[in-house]
Structure formats: C-alpha cells, structure tokens
Scaffold this active site. Structure first.
Site, PDB file in Angstrom:
ATOM      1  N   TYR A 134       0.844  -1.191   0.000  1.00 10.64           N
ATOM      2  CA  TYR A 134       0.000   0.000   0.000  1.00 10.64           C
ATOM      3  C   TYR A 134       0.882   1.245   0.000  1.00 10.64           C
ATOM      4  O   TYR A 134       0.786   2.115   0.860  1.00 10.64           O
ATOM      5  CB  TYR A 134      -0.915  -0.031   1.219  1.00 10.64           C
ATOM      6  N   TRP A 176       1.140  -4.954   5.981  1.00 13.72           N
ATOM      7  CA  TRP A 176       0.711  -6.352   6.003  1.00 13.72           C
ATOM      8  C   TRP A 176       1.894  -7.311   5.855  1.00 13.72           C
ATOM      9  O   TRP A 176       1.696  -8.496   5.587  1.00 13.72           O
ATOM     10  CB  TRP A 176      -0.311  -6.606   4.904  1.00 13.72           C
ATOM     11  N   GLY A 177       3.113  -6.809   5.994  1.00 13.21           N
ATOM     12  CA  GLY A 177       4.279  -7.670   6.083  1.00 13.21           C
ATOM     13  C   GLY A 177       5.002  -7.973   4.797  1.00 13.21           C
ATOM     14  O   GLY A 177       5.999  -8.704   4.811  1.00 13.21           O
ATOM     15  N   SER A 197      -1.394  -1.162  13.682  1.00 13.63           N
ATOM     16  CA  SER A 197      -2.655  -1.695  13.179  1.00 13.63           C
ATOM     17  C   SER A 197      -2.815  -3.149  13.593  1.00 13.63           C
ATOM     18  O   SER A 197      -1.999  -4.010  13.236  1.00 13.63           O
ATOM     19  CB  SER A 197      -2.712  -1.588  11.654  1.00 13.63           C
ATOM     20  N   GLN A 200      -3.352  -5.348  10.429  1.00  7.70           N
ATOM     21  CA  GLN A 200      -2.119  -5.601   9.691  1.00  7.70           C
ATOM     22  C   GLN A 200      -1.214  -6.561  10.434  1.00  7.70           C
ATOM     23  O   GLN A 200      -0.584  -7.433   9.829  1.00  7.70           O
ATOM     24  CB  GLN A 200      -1.404  -4.283   9.412  1.00  7.70           C
ATOM     25  N   CYS A 357      -5.649  12.211  -4.950  1.00  8.07           N
ATOM     26  CA  CYS A 357      -4.220  11.900  -4.815  1.00  8.07           C
ATOM     27  C   CYS A 357      -3.533  11.850  -6.174  1.00  8.07           C
ATOM     28  O   CYS A 357      -2.381  12.298  -6.315  1.00  8.07           O
ATOM     29  CB  CYS A 357      -4.047  10.583  -4.073  1.00  8.07           C
TER      30      CYS A 357
END
Length: 390
Positions: A134, A176-177, A197, A200, A357
């Site tokens: 992300y 998330w690793g 998180s 996560q 964005c």
C-alpha cells in the site's frame, strides 16, 4: 467563483438552477451541480473540504464531465494562486496552528492508524497487488503491471539497503508484512516489523506462518518510539507521512539511535517539492487523520540534527500517479463487490480520495522521496552503479 477559476472552463449549476460558467474558456472543461444551499456555504468556507464532503454525500454531482476533469481544473487554478485574499488568510491561520494539529502521542497515533488501516483487509485485497503493498510502486516502464512494479520497488529498496543473510532489519510501519517477508525470504534477513494496526499485525503474522518465515520475522504491535535494540538495517515505507512535523526530530533521532555504526537506513515517503504547507483538510478528516506530507526542507534539518549522512536522495516523480491509477481502475472494476461491503457514500469517498491523490502527483508539487541514511559516509558505494549492476 469568478476569482477562483481564471483558466479553463467550469460550469456550475446552483441550488436555484441558475447556471454560470467561469474561466477563460480555453483548455480543460468541467461541470458540477450543487444541490443545496448548505453545501454551497460549506464550499465557500473551505473549498476542498466542502466540495469533498458534498461529493461524498451526493449534494455535489459531476454533470457532463468526470470527477477527474473537475478536480484537475480546480487544482490547476489553485496552483495559479486564483483564490481570494480571505481564503489565503484562512490558510495562513491554519498553517500557524499546524504543529498543534499534528501532535501525535502514542495513543493518538494508534487511533489514527486504526481509522484507516483497520478497515477490512478484504477491501484492500480488491485493489492492491497480491503482496498488499500500500505504497508507491516503481515503474521502470510505465506499462509494467502493478505486481511487477511493486516487486521492482522492493528489489530497488533491498539493493539500497545492501542486505546480507543474517542481518537484523527493522521495518518501521510494516503494513501487512510484504516488505519484511521479502527481505527475510529472498535475502535471508532477520526482520522485526512494527505496526500500530491490529489488522495488519494479524495478517503479517499469518502470512509469515504460511510462508514458513515465522522464525525469521518478528511482527509486533508497537510504537517505534518504544524500541531500544540495535539493527544493521532500517527500512520505513510510507510511514513518515503519519509522524507529523513536531515529531521529526524524535523520528530521525530514533533511527540514528537504533542503527548500528556501519548500518544503512532507507526512508521512503511521500514528499513535497515545494515549501511547507498545511494538512489537507478533507484527507485529514476522512482518510488519514494526523497525516501530513512534508516538504523536503522540513526533513533535511532533523536528519542533520540526528547526525546522519544523507548517502543518497532519490525522487520518484510520477510513479505514485501510475500506482494510484492502477488502484482506482481496480477499485472501480470491483464496485459490485464493494457494494456488498459498504454503501454508496463510502464508494464516493474512496473514489474522491484516489482521484484527489492522482491530481496532486500529476498537477502539484508532490513526489516520493527515498532517503538513504547512515552514520558513516562510506556505508554504501560512492556511485549508484551498484543499484543497476546485473
């Protein structure tokens, strides 16, 4: 409105059905309808916040054009300084208060992270790559797939870190690793990942277990400020945007404290090529509370105060715009699935977020910076040749 749009052509249908057109009639064309007077007042008070909220609630609709065309036209006129003096005065007042707004205690930081990152992982799986990266991908070729560009991002970072098997690596804001699992599985590192998180953390631990990397990775629900152990390498991707200006000295001071004497750190962050500014009001309220995109000049000083060498600074200019376009396309392709999870207001909010964005990367001064840092000036080779060697 006459003052706000000096170039292009913006057609506005007001709540009383009056239609007016603004601008010089050349270039971009956009059209919106404002459906009630309350929304009109909100837009007059704060253009970005009022328009964003109006679009979310359906009280502002895009007519005969696209959200992207309308926002691009607005952003270009803002960039030309078309906004009247009273709006500039409000912005100046917000700038003076920004350090108060960005004061993030450990408790505040955890709450801010939960607001965005503890949404259902199933949502993020709909539009992210298979590794759930992300953050900005690295497009060596604009036609690369999102998966390939995210893999290229991780490989480029790993080369900058010059990781060797057995090295202790800290991943600040590990998500998330994916980065930690890549550095452990492909490069043989022992990786500690910290996140605020809970979602996560659970996903990262489950992925490590499934990949057989649970003995090489240690994921923790922990604020980086609580760490006190040495690391050979430190990586932080897309986390600095959540730190806030008042805490930059603490952040880079902690990086310097944790990094071994011959170590290398890689800080990857959205940044601004222009002067410091304020938090984006709509994004700050609905997407990233406490978030802020720093100017490069706001980072150089705390890095120097931490007595770290800037071994290399790289600017990824349009890479995030490419990344966001992939995310927006994937999100829109999955709208029927999203509707089973969230309402139309959420969908419009997410579309506004992604389009907004894209605009700041394509039309304003935002980029992505990678700061390669170390205690020793020769911690990495003296040229970039090693990054591109076979």
């Amino acid at each position: 409105m006459t003052q706000l749009f000096v170039s292009g052509e913006m057609t506005v249908t007001f709540p009383d059905d009056e239609i007016r057109t603004y601008g010089d009639g050349r270039g971009l064309v956009g059209a919106v309808q404002i459906h009630d007077t309350a929304t009109m007042r909100d837009i007059c008070r704060n253009v970005e916040l009022g328009f964003g909220e109006g679009f979310m609630e359906g009280s502002v609709t895009v007519e005969g054009s696209s959200l992207e065309a309308v926002m691009r036209l607005a952003v270009r006129n803002l960039h030309q300084g078309a906004f009247p003096a009273w709006l500039k005065a409000v912005e100046a007042f917000r700038y003076r208060l920004r350090k108060i707004a960005m004061y993030n205690t450990a408790q505040t930081a955890r709450r801010n992270v939960a607001h965005h990152y503890d949404l259902s992982d199933d949502l993020y799986r709909l539009f992210l790559d298979s590794d759930m990266q992300y953050s900005c991908a690295y497009f060596r070729d604009p036609d690369m797939t999102l998966e390939d560009a995210q893999s290229a991002k991780k490989a480029h970072i790993a080369r900058k870190l010059r990781i060797e098997p057995g090295m202790r690596v800290l991943d600040i804001g590990c998500g998330w690793g994916g980065m930690a699992l890549t550095l452990a599985g492909e490069y043989g590192a022992q990786v500690t990942g910290v996140t605020l998180s809970e979602n996560q953390l659970a996903t990262a631990q489950a992925r490590a277990q499934a990949a057989g990397l649970d003995t090489q990775t240690d994921f923790r629900l922990l604020d980086y400020r609580e760490l006190a152990e040495p690391f050979d390498r430190i990586v932080s991707v897309g986390m600095l945007e959540h730190v806030g200006v008042p805490h930059y000295d603490t952040y880079f001071g902690k990086v310097a404290e944790l990094l071994t004497p011959d170590g290398v750190a890689l800080i990857h962050t959205i940044g601004r090529n222009g002067p410091p500014t304020t938090q984006a009001p709509w994004l700050n309220k609905y997407i990233f509370p406490g978030g802020y995109v720093p100017s490069i000049q706001e980072l150089i000083v705390p890095i120097a105060k931490a007595r770290l060498w800037n071994l290399d600074i790289e600017s990824w200019r349009l890479h995030y715009a490419y990344t966001l376009r992939h995310w927006l396309e994937r999100f829109n392709a999955q709208l029927e699935t999203v509707r089973q999870m969230y309402d139309e207001r959420f969908i419009r909010m997410w579309q506004f977020y992604l389009v907004a964005c894209i605009m700041v990367f394509e039309e304003r001064d935002q980029t992505v910076f990678q700061f390669q840092l170390g205690h020793q000036r020769d911690a990495v080779p003296l040229t970039r040749d090693y990054l591109y060697a076979p």
